[in-house]
Design a protein around this motif. Structure first.
Motif, PDB file in Angstrom:
ATOM      1  N   LEU A   5       0.816  -1.218   0.000  1.00 16.80           N
ATOM      2  CA  LEU A   5       0.000   0.000   0.000  1.00 16.80           C
ATOM      3  C   LEU A   5       0.849   1.268   0.000  1.00 16.80           C
ATOM      4  N   LEU A   6       1.899   1.293   0.801  1.00 16.77           N
ATOM      5  CA  LEU A   6       2.762   2.474   0.836  1.00 16.77           C
ATOM      6  C   LEU A   6       3.509   2.654  -0.488  1.00 16.77           C
ATOM      7  N   HIS A   7       4.075   1.579  -0.980  1.00 14.44           N
ATOM      8  CA  HIS A   7       4.862   1.655  -2.210  1.00 14.44           C
ATOM      9  C   HIS A   7       4.010   2.153  -3.378  1.00 14.44           C
ATOM     10  N   TYR A   8       2.900   1.493  -3.618  1.00 14.97           N
ATOM     11  CA  TYR A   8       2.075   1.868  -4.767  1.00 14.97           C
ATOM     12  C   TYR A   8       1.234   3.108  -4.501  1.00 14.97           C
ATOM     13  N   GLY A   9       0.971   3.400  -3.237  1.00 14.78           N
ATOM     14  CA  GLY A   9       0.313   4.656  -2.897  1.00 14.78           C
ATOM     15  C   GLY A   9       1.194   5.837  -3.250  1.00 14.78           C
ATOM     16  N   ILE A  10       2.484   5.728  -2.964  1.00 14.33           N
ATOM     17  CA  ILE A  10       3.418   6.802  -3.318  1.00 14.33           C
ATOM     18  C   ILE A  10       3.540   6.908  -4.837  1.00 14.33           C
ATOM     19  N   HIS A  11       3.548   5.782  -5.519  1.00  8.55           N
ATOM     20  CA  HIS A  11       3.654   5.806  -6.980  1.00  8.55           C
ATOM     21  C   HIS A  11       2.415   6.400  -7.647  1.00  8.55           C
ATOM     22  N   PHE A  12       1.223   6.114  -7.137  1.00  9.01           N
ATOM     23  CA  PHE A  12       0.011   6.480  -7.871  1.00  9.01           C
ATOM     24  C   PHE A  12      -0.895   7.492  -7.171  1.00  9.01           C
ATOM     25  N   VAL A  14       0.029   9.706  -4.411  1.00  2.45           N
ATOM     26  CA  VAL A  14       0.748  10.948  -4.102  1.00  2.45           C
ATOM     27  C   VAL A  14       0.815  11.861  -5.330  1.00  2.45           C
ATOM     28  N   PRO A  15       1.069  11.352  -6.537  1.00  2.00           N
ATOM     29  CA  PRO A  15       1.034  12.249  -7.700  1.00  2.00           C
ATOM     30  C   PRO A  15      -0.320  12.945  -7.897  1.00  2.00           C
ATOM     31  N   ILE A  16      -1.398  12.242  -7.611  1.00  2.00           N
ATOM     32  CA  ILE A  16      -2.724  12.870  -7.721  1.00  2.00           C
ATOM     33  C   ILE A  16      -2.829  14.017  -6.723  1.00  2.00           C
ATOM     34  N   ALA A  17      -2.383  13.782  -5.502  1.00  2.00           N
ATOM     35  CA  ALA A  17      -2.419  14.831  -4.480  1.00  2.00           C
ATOM     36  C   ALA A  17      -1.554  16.023  -4.890  1.00  2.00           C
ATOM     37  N   LEU A  18      -0.356  15.764  -5.416  1.00  2.00           N
ATOM     38  CA  LEU A  18       0.525  16.849  -5.850  1.00  2.00           C
ATOM     39  C   LEU A  18      -0.108  17.677  -6.954  1.00  2.00           C
ATOM     40  N   VAL A  19      -0.730  17.001  -7.903  1.00  2.22           N
ATOM     41  CA  VAL A  19      -1.377  17.702  -9.017  1.00  2.22           C
ATOM     42  C   VAL A  19      -2.524  18.571  -8.497  1.00  2.22           C
ATOM     43  N   LEU A  20      -3.329  18.026  -7.605  1.00  4.18           N
ATOM     44  CA  LEU A  20      -4.465  18.798  -7.078  1.00  4.18           C
ATOM     45  C   LEU A  20      -4.010  19.977  -6.228  1.00  4.18           C
ATOM     46  N   LEU A  21      -2.924  19.822  -5.498  1.00  2.49           N
ATOM     47  CA  LEU A  21      -2.453  20.888  -4.615  1.00  2.49           C
ATOM     48  C   LEU A  21      -1.613  21.950  -5.310  1.00  2.49           C
ATOM     49  N   PHE A  22      -0.774  21.557  -6.264  1.00  2.00           N
ATOM     50  CA  PHE A  22       0.227  22.482  -6.772  1.00  2.00           C
ATOM     51  C   PHE A  22       0.135  22.815  -8.256  1.00  2.00           C
ATOM     52  N   PHE A  23      -0.615  22.074  -9.009  1.00  2.00           N
ATOM     53  CA  PHE A  23      -0.661  22.311 -10.448  1.00  2.00           C
ATOM     54  C   PHE A  23      -2.085  22.611 -10.876  1.00  2.00           C
ATOM     55  N   HIS A  91       9.565   8.521  -7.464  1.00  2.42           N
ATOM     56  CA  HIS A  91       9.783   7.079  -7.649  1.00  2.42           C
ATOM     57  C   HIS A  91      10.864   6.581  -6.684  1.00  2.42           C
ATOM     58  N   ILE A  92      11.928   7.345  -6.552  1.00  3.05           N
ATOM     59  CA  ILE A  92      13.012   6.966  -5.641  1.00  3.05           C
ATOM     60  C   ILE A  92      12.507   6.952  -4.200  1.00  3.05           C
ATOM     61  N   VAL A  93      11.667   7.905  -3.832  1.00  6.07           N
ATOM     62  CA  VAL A  93      11.082   7.923  -2.481  1.00  6.07           C
ATOM     63  C   VAL A  93      10.268   6.651  -2.252  1.00  6.07           C
ATOM     64  N   ALA A  94       9.440   6.286  -3.229  1.00  5.70           N
ATOM     65  CA  ALA A  94       8.633   5.069  -3.101  1.00  5.70           C
ATOM     66  C   ALA A  94       9.523   3.846  -2.897  1.00  5.70           C
ATOM     67  N   ASP A  95      10.581   3.766  -3.676  1.00  2.92           N
ATOM     68  CA  ASP A  95      11.482   2.619  -3.564  1.00  2.92           C
ATOM     69  C   ASP A  95      12.284   2.648  -2.264  1.00  2.92           C
ATOM     70  N   THR A  96      12.619   3.839  -1.781  1.00  2.98           N
ATOM     71  CA  THR A  96      13.330   3.954  -0.508  1.00  2.98           C
ATOM     72  C   THR A  96      12.455   3.482   0.644  1.00  2.98           C
ATOM     73  N   VAL A  97      11.194   3.883   0.633  1.00  2.00           N
ATOM     74  CA  VAL A  97      10.255   3.420   1.662  1.00  2.00           C
ATOM     75  C   VAL A  97      10.143   1.901   1.601  1.00  2.00           C
ATOM     76  N   ASP A  98      10.085   1.375   0.397  1.00  2.72           N
ATOM     77  CA  ASP A  98      10.024  -0.074   0.216  1.00  2.72           C
ATOM     78  C   ASP A  98      11.267  -0.743   0.831  1.00  2.72           C
ATOM     79  N   CYS A  99      12.439  -0.170   0.613  1.00  4.01           N
ATOM     80  CA  CYS A  99      13.670  -0.721   1.183  1.00  4.01           C
ATOM     81  C   CYS A  99      13.627  -0.694   2.697  1.00  4.01           C
ATOM     82  N   TRP A 100      13.174   0.411   3.276  1.00  4.08           N
ATOM     83  CA  TRP A 100      13.073   0.500   4.730  1.00  4.08           C
ATOM     84  C   TRP A 100      12.173  -0.595   5.281  1.00  4.08           C
ATOM     85  N   LEU A 101      11.084  -0.869   4.575  1.00  2.00           N
ATOM     86  CA  LEU A 101      10.150  -1.883   5.051  1.00  2.00           C
ATOM     87  C   LEU A 101      10.690  -3.298   4.856  1.00  2.00           C
ATOM     88  N   ILE A 102      11.533  -3.500   3.864  1.00  2.00           N
ATOM     89  CA  ILE A 102      12.159  -4.811   3.671  1.00  2.00           C
ATOM     90  C   ILE A 102      13.062  -5.132   4.853  1.00  2.00           C
TER      91      ILE A 102
END
Length: 104
Positions: A5-12, A14-23, A91-102
């Protein structure tokens, strides 16, 4: 399940939230560009095995190495490449979170 959930939530999501907030303009294009950061996972094709759920991508795959991440940071400094830089770093943030959880 939390890792998924965290990994794919950040991938898919979080971008929606960024677009709604900043663009305010070109939201559709910006969202596609932010989602497009997943393209750097093509470097998994050079790995053996291609997918290993217990492998940390950061520092392992060529486009996930620290020199590449430094390049993604540089993209933030130029208006024409800023969204792509955000996309790749997200993408790197998502993968970093994934590494921390591994390794927790």
């Amino acid at each position: 399940m939390l890792r998924f959930l965290l990994h794919y939530g950040i991938h898919f999501i979080v971008p929606i939230a960024l677009v709604l907030l900043f663009f305010k303009e070109n939201r559709g294009i910006v969202l596609l560009l932010l989602w497009g950061g997943i393209i750097i996972d093509l470097d998994h094709l050079w790995a053996d095995p291609i997918f290993d759920p217990n492998r940390c991508s950061i520092g392992f795959h060529p486009l996930h190495r620290y020199w590449a991440i430094g390049g993604y940071v540089l993209l933030l400094f130029f208006k024409k490449t800023r969204i792509i830089g955000i996309s790749l770093l997200l993408h790197i943030v998502a993968d970093t979170v994934d590494c921390w959880l591994i390794f927790r």
